[in-house]
Design a protein around this motif. Structure first.
Motif, PDB file in Angstrom:
ATOM      1  N   GLY A  44     -28.723  46.733  -3.409  1.00  0.00           N
ATOM      2  CA  GLY A  44     -29.918  46.996  -2.638  1.00  0.00           C
ATOM      3  C   GLY A  44     -30.489  45.799  -1.935  1.00  0.00           C
ATOM      4  N   ASN A  45     -29.717  44.723  -1.781  1.00  0.00           N
ATOM      5  CA  ASN A  45     -30.204  43.555  -1.054  1.00  0.00           C
ATOM      6  C   ASN A  45     -30.076  43.811   0.435  1.00  0.00           C
ATOM      7  OD1 ASN A  45     -30.777  41.029  -0.032  1.00  0.00           O
ATOM      8  ND2 ASN A  45     -28.828  40.122  -0.634  1.00  0.00           N
ATOM      9  N   PRO A  46     -31.162  43.941   1.162  1.00  0.00           N
ATOM     10  CA  PRO A  46     -31.077  44.322   2.566  1.00  0.00           C
ATOM     11  C   PRO A  46     -30.273  43.352   3.394  1.00  0.00           C
ATOM     12  CG  PRO A  46     -33.342  44.464   1.755  1.00  0.00           C
ATOM     13  CD  PRO A  46     -32.543  43.766   0.715  1.00  0.00           C
ATOM     14  N   GLY A  47     -30.288  42.082   3.018  1.00  0.00           N
ATOM     15  CA  GLY A  47     -29.578  41.107   3.825  1.00  0.00           C
ATOM     16  C   GLY A  47     -28.119  41.013   3.523  1.00  0.00           C
ATOM     17  N   GLY A  48     -27.695  41.564   2.391  1.00  0.00           N
ATOM     18  CA  GLY A  48     -26.303  41.453   1.990  1.00  0.00           C
ATOM     19  C   GLY A  48     -25.968  40.051   1.595  1.00  0.00           C
ATOM     20  N   GLY A  49     -24.725  39.861   1.214  1.00  0.00           N
ATOM     21  CA  GLY A  49     -24.253  38.529   0.882  1.00  0.00           C
ATOM     22  C   GLY A  49     -24.844  38.012  -0.412  1.00  0.00           C
ATOM     23  N   PHE A  50     -24.758  36.716  -0.588  1.00  0.00           N
ATOM     24  CA  PHE A  50     -25.146  36.057  -1.821  1.00  0.00           C
ATOM     25  C   PHE A  50     -26.562  35.519  -1.720  1.00  0.00           C
ATOM     26  CE2 PHE A  50     -24.599  33.616  -5.585  1.00  0.00           C
ATOM     27  CZ  PHE A  50     -25.211  32.412  -5.372  1.00  0.00           C
ATOM     28  N   GLN A  51     -27.396  35.910  -2.651  1.00  0.00           N
ATOM     29  CA  GLN A  51     -28.764  35.423  -2.657  1.00  0.00           C
ATOM     30  C   GLN A  51     -28.968  34.586  -3.902  1.00  0.00           C
ATOM     31  OE1 GLN A  51     -31.787  38.284  -2.004  1.00  0.00           O
ATOM     32  NE2 GLN A  51     -33.330  37.116  -3.088  1.00  0.00           N
ATOM     33  N   PRO A  52     -29.163  33.283  -3.783  1.00  0.00           N
ATOM     34  CA  PRO A  52     -29.296  32.438  -4.965  1.00  0.00           C
ATOM     35  C   PRO A  52     -30.625  32.649  -5.653  1.00  0.00           C
ATOM     36  CG  PRO A  52     -29.702  31.164  -2.984  1.00  0.00           C
ATOM     37  CD  PRO A  52     -29.287  32.527  -2.528  1.00  0.00           C
ATOM     38  N   PRO A  53     -30.699  32.279  -6.932  1.00  0.00           N
ATOM     39  CA  PRO A  53     -31.977  32.339  -7.615  1.00  0.00           C
ATOM     40  C   PRO A  53     -32.996  31.486  -6.883  1.00  0.00           C
ATOM     41  CG  PRO A  53     -30.202  32.000  -9.168  1.00  0.00           C
ATOM     42  CD  PRO A  53     -29.623  31.847  -7.803  1.00  0.00           C
ATOM     43  N   GLY A  54     -34.230  31.902  -6.970  1.00  0.00           N
ATOM     44  CA  GLY A  54     -35.275  31.184  -6.274  1.00  0.00           C
ATOM     45  C   GLY A  54     -35.684  31.884  -5.005  1.00  0.00           C
ATOM     46  N   GLY A  55     -34.826  32.819  -4.521  1.00  0.00           N
ATOM     47  CA  GLY A  55     -35.209  33.634  -3.383  1.00  0.00           C
ATOM     48  C   GLY A  55     -36.092  34.754  -3.864  1.00  0.00           C
ATOM     49  N   THR A  56     -36.276  35.733  -3.010  1.00  0.00           N
ATOM     50  CA  THR A  56     -37.185  36.812  -3.367  1.00  0.00           C
ATOM     51  C   THR A  56     -36.684  37.608  -4.544  1.00  0.00           C
ATOM     52  OG1 THR A  56     -36.080  38.210  -1.745  1.00  0.00           O
ATOM     53  CG2 THR A  56     -38.037  37.040  -1.014  1.00  0.00           C
ATOM     54  N   GLY A  57     -35.351  37.639  -4.719  1.00  0.00           N
ATOM     55  CA  GLY A  57     -34.823  38.393  -5.856  1.00  0.00           C
ATOM     56  C   GLY A  57     -34.852  37.599  -7.142  1.00  0.00           C
ATOM     57  N   GLY A  58     -34.824  36.284  -7.054  1.00  0.00           N
ATOM     58  CA  GLY A  58     -34.858  35.477  -8.254  1.00  0.00           C
ATOM     59  C   GLY A  58     -33.592  35.523  -9.056  1.00  0.00           C
ATOM     60  N   GLY A  59     -32.520  36.083  -8.538  1.00  0.00           N
ATOM     61  CA  GLY A  59     -31.280  36.187  -9.292  1.00  0.00           C
ATOM     62  C   GLY A  59     -30.165  36.530  -8.368  1.00  0.00           C
ATOM     63  N   PHE A  60     -29.048  36.994  -8.909  1.00  0.00           N
ATOM     64  CA  PHE A  60     -27.901  37.368  -8.095  1.00  0.00           C
ATOM     65  C   PHE A  60     -28.095  38.782  -7.592  1.00  0.00           C
ATOM     66  CE2 PHE A  60     -26.017  34.118 -10.863  1.00  0.00           C
ATOM     67  CZ  PHE A  60     -25.598  33.246  -9.883  1.00  0.00           C
ATOM     68  N   GLN A  61     -27.997  38.945  -6.281  1.00  0.00           N
ATOM     69  CA  GLN A  61     -28.176  40.261  -5.681  1.00  0.00           C
ATOM     70  C   GLN A  61     -26.891  40.662  -4.979  1.00  0.00           C
ATOM     71  OE1 GLN A  61     -30.789  42.214  -5.933  1.00  0.00           O
ATOM     72  NE2 GLN A  61     -32.164  40.802  -6.957  1.00  0.00           N
ATOM     73  N   ALA A  62     -26.471  41.883  -5.220  1.00  0.00           N
ATOM     74  CA  ALA A  62     -25.301  42.387  -4.516  1.00  0.00           C
ATOM     75  C   ALA A  62     -25.716  42.851  -3.136  1.00  0.00           C
ATOM     76  CB  ALA A  62     -24.689  43.557  -5.288  1.00  0.00           C
ATOM     77  N   PRO A  63     -24.769  42.934  -2.210  1.00  0.00           N
ATOM     78  CA  PRO A  63     -25.106  43.451  -0.901  1.00  0.00           C
ATOM     79  C   PRO A  63     -25.575  44.888  -0.992  1.00  0.00           C
ATOM     80  CG  PRO A  63     -22.918  42.462  -0.939  1.00  0.00           C
ATOM     81  CD  PRO A  63     -23.375  42.556  -2.334  1.00  0.00           C
ATOM     82  N   SER A  64     -26.249  45.322   0.066  1.00  0.00           N
ATOM     83  CA  SER A  64     -26.708  46.701   0.100  1.00  0.00           C
ATOM     84  C   SER A  64     -25.541  47.644  -0.126  1.00  0.00           C
ATOM     85  CB  SER A  64     -27.348  47.010   1.459  1.00  0.00           C
ATOM     86  OG  SER A  64     -27.792  48.341   1.492  1.00  0.00           O
ATOM     87  N   GLY A  65     -25.729  48.574  -1.038  1.00  0.00           N
ATOM     88  CA  GLY A  65     -24.661  49.501  -1.360  1.00  0.00           C
ATOM     89  C   GLY A  65     -23.745  49.002  -2.441  1.00  0.00           C
ATOM     90  N   GLY A  66     -24.000  47.805  -2.962  1.00  0.00           N
ATOM     91  CA  GLY A  66     -23.143  47.272  -4.012  1.00  0.00           C
ATOM     92  C   GLY A  66     -23.488  47.883  -5.342  1.00  0.00           C
ATOM     93  N   GLY A  67     -22.484  48.290  -6.093  1.00  0.00           N
ATOM     94  CA  GLY A  67     -22.721  48.830  -7.421  1.00  0.00           C
ATOM     95  C   GLY A  67     -22.124  47.968  -8.492  1.00  0.00           C
ATOM     96  N   GLY A  68     -21.742  46.746  -8.141  1.00  0.00           N
ATOM     97  CA  GLY A  68     -21.251  45.837  -9.159  1.00  0.00           C
ATOM     98  C   GLY A  68     -19.838  46.177  -9.588  1.00  0.00           C
ATOM     99  N   PHE A  69     -19.695  46.679 -10.804  1.00  0.00           N
ATOM    100  CA  PHE A  69     -18.405  46.842 -11.441  1.00  0.00           C
ATOM    101  C   PHE A  69     -17.533  47.919 -10.806  1.00  0.00           C
ATOM    102  CE2 PHE A  69     -21.409  45.176 -14.502  1.00  0.00           C
ATOM    103  CZ  PHE A  69     -20.713  44.132 -15.083  1.00  0.00           C
ATOM    104  N   SER A  70     -18.092  48.791 -10.005  1.00  0.00           N
ATOM    105  CA  SER A  70     -17.336  49.909  -9.438  1.00  0.00           C
ATOM    106  C   SER A  70     -17.183  49.838  -7.936  1.00  0.00           C
ATOM    107  CB  SER A  70     -18.023  51.230  -9.817  1.00  0.00           C
ATOM    108  OG  SER A  70     -18.040  51.395 -11.208  1.00  0.00           O
ATOM    109  N   GLY A  71     -17.425  48.688  -7.345  1.00  0.00           N
ATOM    110  CA  GLY A  71     -17.263  48.550  -5.903  1.00  0.00           C
ATOM    111  C   GLY A  71     -18.436  49.121  -5.140  1.00  0.00           C
ATOM    112  N   SER A  72     -18.355  49.037  -3.836  1.00  0.00           N
ATOM    113  CA  SER A  72     -19.445  49.484  -2.977  1.00  0.00           C
ATOM    114  C   SER A  72     -19.618  50.990  -3.038  1.00  0.00           C
ATOM    115  CB  SER A  72     -19.181  49.052  -1.530  1.00  0.00           C
ATOM    116  OG  SER A  72     -19.139  47.652  -1.425  1.00  0.00           O
TER     117      SER A  72
END
Length: 713
Positions: free
Chosen positions: A276-304
């Motif tokens: 659900g990260n609108p910008g996609g890509g890698f968001q380092p801690p300290g940004g608005t998410g404060g952690g690792f965010q997957a790109p929009s549509g990312g479900g982690g272990f099961s792919g997009s």
């Protein structure tokens, strides 16, 4: 054949049918039970089972630690059964995993009984066999995640719904189905409710009662499902303090867990779920998410997420083998239903209700899992397996009937179904021909032979045609059967109990114990945040040149204690006396599970699963210290916001103090995005300011150990 002859034939076939069902149940039991005494499964839940067995409050809440500080991140119904098994067999690996074997076999049996009432004995046997041999179902039924019990409960609910179509006591059967779905809610929350749209539609279509009675029955069911689902949530809210903090929630309440992280967060990717990260890509801690965010549509272990998710590298080999055939069956039945309606023929309510029930289950659950934006483990797809089995079983029987009709072109559906199923199986196998490719070649060989026999037997003897049908079924099930059997005897099952998967290592994302951080400017898929459900803090991401490679030093909460951990624990036992909390470990389950499983010391895994929960809070730590209840706190080592051992580079460099500061300026996560890092670091700061660091030599640690033991008593 007269009706008398048909009845006699059915009676003569009954013993063979019962024997076939017994053989399928035995086969499933062997696959689910083989070698389970050699693993703790998901050590997060295994540790909780031991803690829950020590007091009623721990049992009722589902406490992860013996002190009752924080619960697991699910309602405890599945763990209740495991605790009862431990009470009978003692706390051991077999006792923890055995209830899932029983539940898995029971689901196979109940699916047979449900489909039998709707589509007949042959369809029921095929359905039971498909469920028994679905690779991800085999793997999850050998584990202690809650999905096995969830599947049993919703299959039992489907059986009750099927009975409601034909019974004069329909209200009672519908209420029973609702109660069982409510029990499923207490097993895995909103995931159990995914079948409700199909159940409601099926009852509206399949019931013979008037519209008023149907709506009244559904109203009763609504009340039952709400009460059955939320009584535990209400009880935990009304329970007097002090009480365990509900793990995975933001405020310590079960209500927040249900509708936050483990509810809508799984669907929309918020509430601590990667994605659900609108910008996609890698968001380092300290940004608005404060952690690792997957790109929009990312479900982690099961792919997009997306319509083709079930066919991607991670999920195809788990569940998709028969999905093309299911699609063909559902389209064919829809066309047949439309033609029947246009021809003015009356609706067979029970038959139509069954198709709506199982077809609706398959479509609704499949769409929900395909488009879920939050954490999505491959083993969630086992919830599709009963519907796949039912649709395939009833569809093959219907295709066979059309195949034997002398006129029309519907006979082609059976050989076409065999062809597309075998072709898709070979396509999955071809993704990694180095891993048991023989199964794909065997399926192709059987499929070709089946097609030849079916084409020749079309106008020939019935025995020849039946041989073609048997060969077609064998071809369709050849590869999933092979993957299931290999998974049952193999030690390479994804991330073990944390994220069980079938198939080759190339399809397992993330592979065990490795995290790749994208290099600066890389917009590729980032590492997942630490998942719950026993999910882990690591992911293989991209090529080696994308960034530094880190190892977590093994999956969270190992099966046994290391020599260094044992020395530390012996020191704590010798010096903590009879304190309420001799040892608290930063790092949550990844830090504390092995201590809880392998000792009788009261160990608290601070922060719940991934260090992110405010349990205990800094204020609670201070209060325990003032009351003289807190003995020692371990930071780093197997704990710390960075995960087990701190995050370690493969070259030996890495985080030594567990505070999440990696080489090359990479900031490591501390628990779930936006929460765990800050909360865990506040606890660590308090410990360092208010407790005394113990010289590693005093407890037997090595000079370069990453584990830090602080005396707080």
């Amino acid at each position: 054949m007269t009706s008398v002859d048909a009845t006699n034939a059915q009676r003569a076939a009954a013993p063979l049918q019962r024997l076939s069902l017994a053989a399928i149940c035995v086969l499933s039991g062997v696959l689910y039970c083989w070698g389970i005494g050699g693993s703790w499964g998901n050590s997060y839940y295994s540790a909780a089972v031991k803690s829950m067995s020590q007091s009623f409050e721990n049992f009722f809440f589902g406490s992860f630690d013996p002190a009752g500080v924080v619960t697991v991140d699910k309602p405890p119904m599945a763990l209740w059964l495991q605790v009862l098994s431990v009470k009978v067999f003692g706390f051991n690996q077999f006792a923890v995993l055995f209830p899932q074997v029983v539940a898995g076999v029971a689901a196979v049996f109940l699916l047979h009984r449900a489909v039998r009432r709707w589509a007949g004995e042959h369809a029921a046997l095929i359905a039971a066999l498909v469920l028994a041999l679905t690779p991800i179902t085999v793997l999850i039924n050998r584990d202690n995640n809650p999905d096995t019990l969830l599947v049993l409960l919703v299959v039992a609910a489907a059986y009750a719904m099927t009975r409601s179509f034909e019974s004069r006591r329909a209200t009672w059967w519908v209420a029973l189905a609702a109660f069982l779905v409510g029990c499923g809610f207490l097993t895995k929350m909103l995931q159990a409710w995914m079948v409700l749209p199909a159940f409601i539609a099926a009852y509206l279509v399949g019931s013979r009662a008037g519209w008023g009675r149907r709506l009244l029955d559904l109203g009763v069911a609504a009340v039952v499902v709400l009460v059955g689902s939320f009584w535990w949530v209400a009880a935990t809210a009304l329970w007097p303090s002090p009480k365990p903090y509900i793990g995975g929630s933001s405020d310590g309440s079960a209500w927040d867990l249900v509708f936050g992280y483990n509810g809508f967060g799984r669907i929309f990717g918020n509430g601590g779920n990667p994605g659900g990260n609108p910008g996609g890509g890698f968001q380092p801690p300290g940004g608005t998410g404060g952690g690792f965010q997957a790109p929009s549509g990312g479900g982690g272990f099961s792919g997009s997420s997306g319509i083709l998710r079930m066919f991607n590298e991670q999920l195809a080999g788990q569940i998709s083998w028969l999905l093309p055939l299911c699609a063909l069956v559902l389209v064919a039945m829809l066309v047949a239903g439309v033609r029947r309606w246009r021809g003015g023929r009356p609706l067979d309510r029970e038959q139509t209700g069954g198709w709506v029930l199982w077809g609706g289950w398959l479509v609704v659950v499949g769409v929900m899992l395909s488009f879920a934006q939050g954490i999505m483990h491959p083993y969630y797809t086992t919830m599709l397996a009963p519907a796949v089995g039912a649709v395939v079983g009833a569809g093959v029987v219907r295709f066979w009937r059309w195949y034997r009709e002398p006129h029309g072109k519907a006979w082609l559906l059976l050989p076409v179904g065999v062809a597309i199923t075998v072709a898709w199986a070979m396509a999955i196998v071809a993704r990694d021909l180095s891993w048991h490719a023989w199964a794909g070649y065997a399926a192709v060989g059987l499929g070709v032979l089946a097609l030849v026999v079916l084409l020749v037997g079309r106008r020939g003897k019935a025995a020849l045609a039946r041989t073609g049908l048997v060969l077609g079924l064998a071809a369709a099930l050849a590869v999933p059967t092979a993957w299931s059997a290999i998974g049952a005897v193999s030690t390479q099952n994804g991330m073990g109990g944390a994220n069980p998967m079938a198939g080759p290592e190339t399809s397992m994302r993330p592979p065990g114990g490795v995290m790749r951080f994208p290099a600066a400017g890389d917009d590729g898929m980032p590492p997942d945040g630490p998942g719950q459900d026993g999910g882990q803090n690591s992911v293989e991401q991209g090529a080696p040149e994308q960034g530094p490679i880190f190892s977590t030093g093994g999956m969270g909460g190992g099966e046994s204690l290391s020599a260094e951990q044992r020395k530390m624990l012996d020191y704590v036992q010798a010096n903590a006396g009879d304190l309420d909390v001799p040892l608290a470990v930063e790092g949550g389950s990844m830090g504390a599970s092995s201590y809880i499983i392998n000792s009788d010391v009261t160990v608290v895994g601070m922060g719940g699963f991934s260090s992110s929960d405010e349990a205990p809070s800094v204020a609670q730590l201070a209060e325990r210290k003032r009351a003289g209840q807190l003995g020692f706190v371990q930071l780093g080592g197997m704990g710390g916001p960075g995960g087990p051992g701190g995050m370690q580079r493969r070259d030996g460099m890495g985080d030594r103090d567990g505070m999440g500061e990696a080489p090359d300026g990479v900031q490591l996560p501390g628990g779930m995005p936006g929460r765990g890092g800050q909360i865990a670091q506040e606890r660590d700061a308090w410990v360092k300011q208010n407790c005394t660091l113990v010289d590693p030599a005093a407890w037997g640690g090595s000079a370069d150990t990453s584990a830090q033991l602080y005396r707080c008593s």
